[in-house]
Design an enzyme around this catalytic site. Structure first.
Site, short mmCIF file in Angstrom:
data_model
loop_
_atom_site.label_atom_id
_atom_site.label_comp_id
_atom_site.label_asym_id
_atom_site.label_seq_id
_atom_site.Cartn_x
_atom_site.Cartn_y
_atom_site.Cartn_z
N HIS A 241 0.79 -1.23 0.00
CA HIS A 241 0.00 0.00 0.00
C HIS A 241 0.83 1.29 0.00
CE1 HIS A 241 -3.45 -2.54 1.10
NE2 HIS A 241 -2.68 -3.08 2.03
C1 BDR Z 1 -2.94 0.48 5.46
O1 BDR Z 1 -3.07 -0.06 6.76
C2 BDR Z 1 -1.83 -0.50 7.24
O2 BDR Z 1 -1.93 -1.81 7.72
C3 BDR Z 1 -0.83 -0.37 6.12
O3 BDR Z 1 0.42 0.08 6.62
C4 BDR Z 1 -1.46 0.66 5.20
O4 BDR Z 1 -1.08 1.98 5.57
C5 BDR Z 1 -3.65 -0.42 4.49
O5 BDR Z 1 -5.01 -0.52 4.79
#
Ligand code: BDR
Ligand code: CA
Length: 311
Positions: A241
């Site tokens: 992400h």
């Molecule tokens: C987001 O949530 C976190 O677990 C990850 O780092 C990312 O920023 C994804 O939903």
């Protein structure tokens, strides 16, 4: 001139890769890192951020601890995804660099006031608590931010921590609401986009094959991190992400989306933290965010790999 940014983050393996991508990129001038509670508690996110800087040999980066809990609700963490430490996958030494004195929220405010108006971009990779609190404490900074580029939310992909909400927005919806209503130019990387940037086995092998410390560490992190989503979605790889935020600063032409209205659900128990995105333009609510929907994943991972090779 390099683009000045602050990274607000809750590392997290994918946050960590985003930080490394920024540190490997001469187009970016990282003014500092503000840590927030999210994937794991603040004590760990502010420790992890320093470990990551040292992976890049950058003990000089200023790292600040910020809010240890969301504005209203109790903290929700994600050890089930990131492991107990938040950075499971490889053992890293205790950092030699210290946390900076002072609160991350004050660092954000002071930096925005000290730098020329419109010259600093905030890159938000976790719950938006620090940024919302800075806006509350110092409303004058809203007009000084160049842009906020954030990872959070979803429309077509709906949710990952609940059926309706993405983790970063779910953890602190009141903070997200403040940010989305701030009038600051927003660029959003929702799950709709990040689920198109899957880190697959050949990509992880490519990190490993770089032969440097950063490549090996990123391979171990991504290997650990991908197991959860691969099992959940039955896909070949898992979304990476947060680096999409930094990738956007480096190569915006790889991204496409729509400038639309996005509102945050804060009241419903069932859909708390949902990003109500008017993708189809069915309301007359004014556009407040560039909501990304697609990415050239091949080019993005090629860029990431090429940059990690420089560390
Ligand atoms: C987001 O949530 C976190 O677990 C990850 O780092 C990312 O920023 C994804 O939903
Ligand atoms: Ca994150």
């Amino acid at each position: 001139m390099a683009r000045k940014i602050i990274i607000d983050t809750d590392p997290g393996q994918d946050d960590a890769v985003a930080i490394l991508l920024a540190l490997a990129s001469p187009e970016i001038d990282l003014l500092g890192i503000s840590c927030v509670a999210g994937n794991v508690p603040l004590k760990l996110t502010s420790l992890n951020a320093r470990k990551v800087c040292e992976v890049a040999g950058r003990g000089d980066v200023r790292v600040f601890a910020g809010c240890d809990r969301p504005l209203v609700h109790p903290l929700v963490t994600a050890e089930h995804v990131h492991g107990k430490t938040g950075l499971d996958g490889v053992e890293l030494p205790e950092p030699a660099m210290a946390l900076q004195d002072g609160h991350a929220v004050d660092f954000i405010i002071d930096t925005l006031r000290a730098e020329p108006a419109g010259s600093v971009t905030l890159c938000a990779l976790g719950p938006l608590t620090n940024i919302a609190l800075a806006l509350r404490k110092a409303p004058d900074i809203a007009g000084r931010v160049q842009e906020i580029v954030l990872m959070g939310g979803a429309y077509f992909e709906v949710g990952n921590i609940t059926p309706a909400a993405e983790f970063n927005i779910y953890v602190d919806p009141e903070a997200a609401d403040i940010v989305f209503k701030s009038g600051i130019p927003l660029t959003v990387m929702p799950l709709d986009l990040t689920h198109k940037a899957l880190v697959t086995a050949p990509i992880v092998d490519g990190f490993e094959a770089l032969g440097n410390h950063a490549g090996r560490v990123v391979a171990s992190w991504t290997h650990f991190f991908e197991r959860f989503d691969k099992a959940k979605y039955g896909s070949e790889g898992a979304p990476l992400h947060d680096p999409t935020v930094i990738g956007y600063l480096l190569a915006p032409e790889l991204y496409s989306g729509r400038h639309i209205n996005v509102e945050i659900e804060t009241r419903s128990d069932l859909t708390r933290g949902m990003t109500v995105a008017d993708w189809w333009g069915v309301t007359d609510r004014p556009a407040n965010a560039m909501f990304m929907g697609d990415i050239d994943a091949g080019a993005f991972f090629a860029l990431l790999t090429e940059r990690l090779a420089r560390l």
